[in-house]
Design a protein around this motif. Sequence first.
Motif, PDB file in Angstrom:
ATOM      1  N   GLU A  28       0.816  -1.306  -0.560  1.00  0.00           N
ATOM      2  CA  GLU A  28       0.574   0.102  -0.075  1.00  0.00           C
ATOM      3  C   GLU A  28       1.202   0.721   0.130  1.00  0.00           C
ATOM      4  OE1 GLU A  28      -0.468  -1.530   4.300  1.00  0.00           O
ATOM      5  OE2 GLU A  28      -0.288  -2.590   2.066  1.00  0.00           O
ATOM      6  N   ALA A  60      -0.044   3.824  -2.866  1.00  0.00           N
ATOM      7  CA  ALA A  60      -0.345   5.823  -2.305  1.00  0.00           C
ATOM      8  C   ALA A  60       0.622   6.895  -2.718  1.00  0.00           C
ATOM      9  CB  ALA A  60       0.632   5.618  -0.637  1.00  0.00           C
ATOM     10  N   ALA A  91       1.042  11.892   0.726  1.00  0.00           N
ATOM     11  CA  ALA A  91      -0.150  11.236   0.763  1.00  0.00           C
ATOM     12  C   ALA A  91       0.641  10.090   1.943  1.00  0.00           C
ATOM     13  CB  ALA A  91      -0.086  10.566  -0.757  1.00  0.00           C
ATOM     14  N   ASN A  98      -1.466   9.670   5.172  1.00  0.00           N
ATOM     15  CA  ASN A  98      -2.825   8.623   6.293  1.00  0.00           C
ATOM     16  C   ASN A  98      -1.838   8.083   7.130  1.00  0.00           C
ATOM     17  OD1 ASN A  98      -4.540   8.617   2.933  1.00  0.00           O
ATOM     18  ND2 ASN A  98      -2.689   6.951   2.803  1.00  0.00           N
ATOM     19  N   GLY A 106      -7.060   3.989   2.526  1.00  0.00           N
ATOM     20  CA  GLY A 106      -5.701   5.112   2.110  1.00  0.00           C
ATOM     21  C   GLY A 106      -6.041   6.342   1.153  1.00  0.00           C
ATOM     22  N   VAL A 163      -3.591  10.204  -0.409  1.00  0.00           N
ATOM     23  CA  VAL A 163      -4.303  10.171  -1.524  1.00  0.00           C
ATOM     24  C   VAL A 163      -4.332  11.686  -2.395  1.00  0.00           C
ATOM     25  CG1 VAL A 163      -4.280   8.640  -3.630  1.00  0.00           C
ATOM     26  CG2 VAL A 163      -3.090   7.669  -2.282  1.00  0.00           C
TER      27      VAL A 163
END
Length: 546
Positions: free
Chosen positions: A300, A304, A336, A340, A354, A358
């Motif tokens: 992730e 992201a 980003a 998050n 997220g 983003v």
Amino acid sequence: MFSNFSIVRSTILPSCLGAVLAALVATPSFAADDQAATVYNPADLAWLMAASGMVMMMQVGFLLLEAGMVRSKNSINVAQKNLLDFVFGVVAFAAVGFMLAFGKTGWLPFGVDGDLFFLQQTDSWVAGFFVFQVMFCGTAATIVSGAVAERMKLVAYVFGSIVLSALIYPIFVHWAWGTALGPNSGAFLANLGFVDFAGSTVVHATGGWIALAACMVLGPRLGRFDANGRPVRIAGHNPVLSTTGALILFFGWIGFNGGSTLKASLDVAPIIMNTVLAGGMGTCVGYLLGFKQDGVVLPEKSLAGMLGALVAVTAGCHVLEPGGALLIGALGAAVAVYGNQFVEEYMKVDDAVGAIGVHAFAGVAGTLALALLAPVEHLPAGSRLGQLYVQVFGSALNFYWSFGLGYAFFYALDRLIQIRVSAPVEEIGLNIAEHGTRLGVGHVEDALSELVGGTADLSHRLTVDPGDEAEKLTRLFNSLMDTIQQEERGRSELQSLIRDQEESDRVAALANATFEAIVMHENGLIIDGNEQLGLLVGLPLDQLIG
């Protein structure tokens, strides 16, 4: 999008608007202008339609990205949300959203145009422009689906998509891009020189702020934070699916940014080049930051970084030079990833994919940064500080409008229908609860976990769905439970016999220890006795019994 590439009509719409629908329908529109006044190049329309198709592919990308980033028990539900927000959004945007966004401003701060109401009168160019714009509307709507995944009711989400597509998104579009079909006094941000070429703020931040509002009303998923409030990572079931979706989004972004020229011109190539440069740089930064934070490469974080960079460059891809695009890509990725982290660790908000960092945070970062990184001669305000002021104003207005209306809507809707599923439904997953189907073998894994943990009900059997991919495994599990239950029943019966025998031996030992003869009979028939009985009668006890 449209500040540098507006389509200027030769006639201006009369500004006579009524307060009732009958008057609205009679209002003249841009679409009704004399088509002979403007000649459109068919190649421009062909490029716009091709770009529209590429942007529509982003719906597929979002679907795969979000479905892979949630647990398998909710992935079907997430896919349905991505489908339904698009189709309901198309209808809502066609009905009133397109008119509010691009109709001529009257005494209200949005467009009101009878010919654009339900697209009653549109020429070929306006029809093509609508197709392109409705894809942008779908993108803004689908951003919310991932953030609220695994706990929002499907019907509540559909209501939210309709309100976003028919009201919240179109009105801000009118303020920022309302000059797309001709001069428009209500497009005050565009007239001030606000630069957001393809929607870092207008599309992405709008969706991101509404996602934040929805997550705050919903609350976190069960188990998302521990007893001390520390975030607990809930991993998605298929990072390969998520990565595939992200790459499809990258592809779609070429049409997203490149198509925003609204014409097949030489400007398309540098715009796409800046988009690719930013996306590549952002992925690298996301990878490095993720490794620095976690010591491993969590999927992730790289994703992201990629998406945050693409969101950030979207505002200024038409005015940036390659070096500026690379810098904004790096900035968007960092914002980003750290955004998050801020959302979950400090705000205690559960964003399942997220999306807030983003789309909202990186969207704002890209919108502001272009004032500092783009060549001054490309800035409508003529100076960096002047342009920065306009960018800050537009971004702040977008936050107050999108987050404020989004929070008010979801808060009110929650009081009406309770937008969150119950705890038992959340536990079993929305695939089963809302769609009556499942994906994968998660239910078998849960049942095995209970069995190994010693908490299983041995009479419980899993439902066998013929044709289901887990049918064979489910039958094997049920057979295992049958065997275990039979063995447990036999063991219980054996233990009962042993207890009875031990009790009989204790009684016999007690009887033999007395000096009196003891006889047990039924209807004159001796069925048992002690040793003293045999001595008294003079016969062995086994001859007396029976």
